[in-house]
Design an enzyme around this catalytic site. Sequence first.
Site, PDB file in Angstrom:
ATOM      1  N   ASP A   1      -5.041  -8.290  -3.242  1.00  0.00           N
ATOM      2  CA  ASP A   1      -5.304  -8.004  -1.836  1.00  0.00           C
ATOM      3  C   ASP A   1      -6.636  -8.564  -1.353  1.00  0.00           C
ATOM      4  O   ASP A   1      -6.749  -9.741  -1.054  1.00  0.00           O
ATOM      5  CB  ASP A   1      -5.197  -6.484  -1.597  1.00  0.00           C
ATOM      6  CG  ASP A   1      -5.211  -6.106  -0.124  1.00  0.00           C
ATOM      7  OD1 ASP A   1      -5.178  -7.018   0.717  1.00  0.00           O
ATOM      8  OD2 ASP A   1      -5.234  -4.899   0.194  1.00  0.00           O
TER       9      ASP A   1
ATOM     10  N   HIS B   1       0.831  -1.216   0.000  1.00  0.00           N
ATOM     11  CA  HIS B   1       0.000   0.000   0.000  1.00  0.00           C
ATOM     12  C   HIS B   1       0.865   1.266   0.000  1.00  0.00           C
ATOM     13  O   HIS B   1       0.883   1.988  -0.970  1.00  0.00           O
ATOM     14  CB  HIS B   1      -1.005   0.046   1.162  1.00  0.00           C
ATOM     15  CG  HIS B   1      -1.931  -1.125   1.201  1.00  0.00           C
ATOM     16  ND1 HIS B   1      -2.734  -1.457   0.141  1.00  0.00           N
ATOM     17  CD2 HIS B   1      -2.183  -2.057   2.168  1.00  0.00           C
ATOM     18  CE1 HIS B   1      -3.444  -2.540   0.449  1.00  0.00           C
ATOM     19  NE2 HIS B   1      -3.128  -2.929   1.671  1.00  0.00           N
TER      20      HIS B   1
HETATM   21 ZN   LIG Z   1      -3.461  -6.820   2.689  1.00  0.00          ZN
END
Ligand SMILES: [Zn+2]
Length: 457
Positions: free
Chosen positions: A305, A254
């Site tokens: 994810d 991220h």
């Molecule tokens: Zn994750």
Amino acid sequence: MGSGALESGVLIEVSAGRIASLQAGSAPGDAVVLDGLVIPGLANAHSHAFHRALRGATQLGGGTFWTWRETMYRVAAALTPDEYLELARAVYAEMALAGITCVGEFHYLHHAPGGVAYDDPNAMGEALIEAAAQAGIRITLLDTCYLSSGFGAPPDETQLRFSDGSGEAWAERVSGLKERDHARVGAAVHSVRAVPADQLGVVGAWAAQRHAPIHAHVSEQPAENEGCLAAYGVTPTRLLADHGLLGPRTTAVHATHLTPQDIALLGGSATTVCMCPTTERDLADGIGPAREVQAAGSPLSLGSDSQAVIDLFEEARAMELNERLRTRRRGHWTADALLRAATADGHASLGWPEAGTLKVGALADLVTISLDSVRTAGSLSSVRTAGSLGSVRSAGPLDSPRAAGPPHGPETAVFAATSADVSDVVAGGRVIVRRGIHQLVPDVAGALRQALARVAS
Ligand SMILES: [Zn+2]
């Protein structure tokens, strides 16, 4: 073939799962013909397989990242190793259909409810490794250290399943995992919320000893930065750097809310940054500074994810399109550069540097994108691609009398194709998807339906 070069009628010979030769302009002979644009296998560098159970359900009624997490915890609270094997097998088969030949599974659901160890303390991790084998793909099990609920807070009820109690206990358990031909083991720090600073070095040392990859969620939410500053007086990136966790084997996942100093630390240490744009937009995280970290020295990788969708072409174009919206300027990455994040750099971040490129000696991972679907037709009218075990041909338009205009293969792949356009997938020389049909899990939708019904009951 140079990187990014598009060639026509390429015969790819495969030996012992690796590319033995590439010859352009060869006759297909008895080779398996791969009709379309052939690219290297895709690496899904950040996955939580069980989040597939949340698809759709978490879109009801808005909510925040933190309410999404509560729903995710309800699923996590119920899973058994048998159920997880069935679910992950179906999810990894969905990934295979999307052209993914290697998954980085960021795995923290280790123990039975209440934190009780299974007879095999790695039963859940073994279920994931077996699931990847049954789906025909490779896995890097990023076994995740998760010890606290927040800065200084003990694990809550659900999180007891995640926790080994200490970094040393985590290391002892993970050391029991055996690597296999299709499976490597790496480390992960869930986040600086979940691993106290005095335990970070234990995880780092375990990975360093084995030259294993190490991944961590970093600064996905501003609240994590605020908590870290309050607890330690530094940002999450700085905390990881201070404990020796950044470097070329490390991936920061991220990296959405960074300071200029964070960007310099990540880039200067050649830490990979894994962007997960479809999840980040789903969870309203924000847009991470992918352009800046790459300019500072960080390779980029991509991950599905939360499995909101499983489509690395969508992840790749979303990274570019997010940047266009943010800057109101086009052209931050070429299609080739975006594909590199989805292939070579993704594989390298998972500890498979021998995968993700079409060159002699590389693992024979090949993905064919159909160029006659409604999304792709006309983009590369002349391509005849052929492939097989023993030989695979990939083709561009240059030798074809039907060729019209310049080839736009990579551009089509990244900006128009979806995972539904993947027709054939070869992983380590083995055909696992042929004409859109998974060869090991013939009814992937049925397998997903069945596994998800079992999880929900
Ligand atoms: Zn994750």
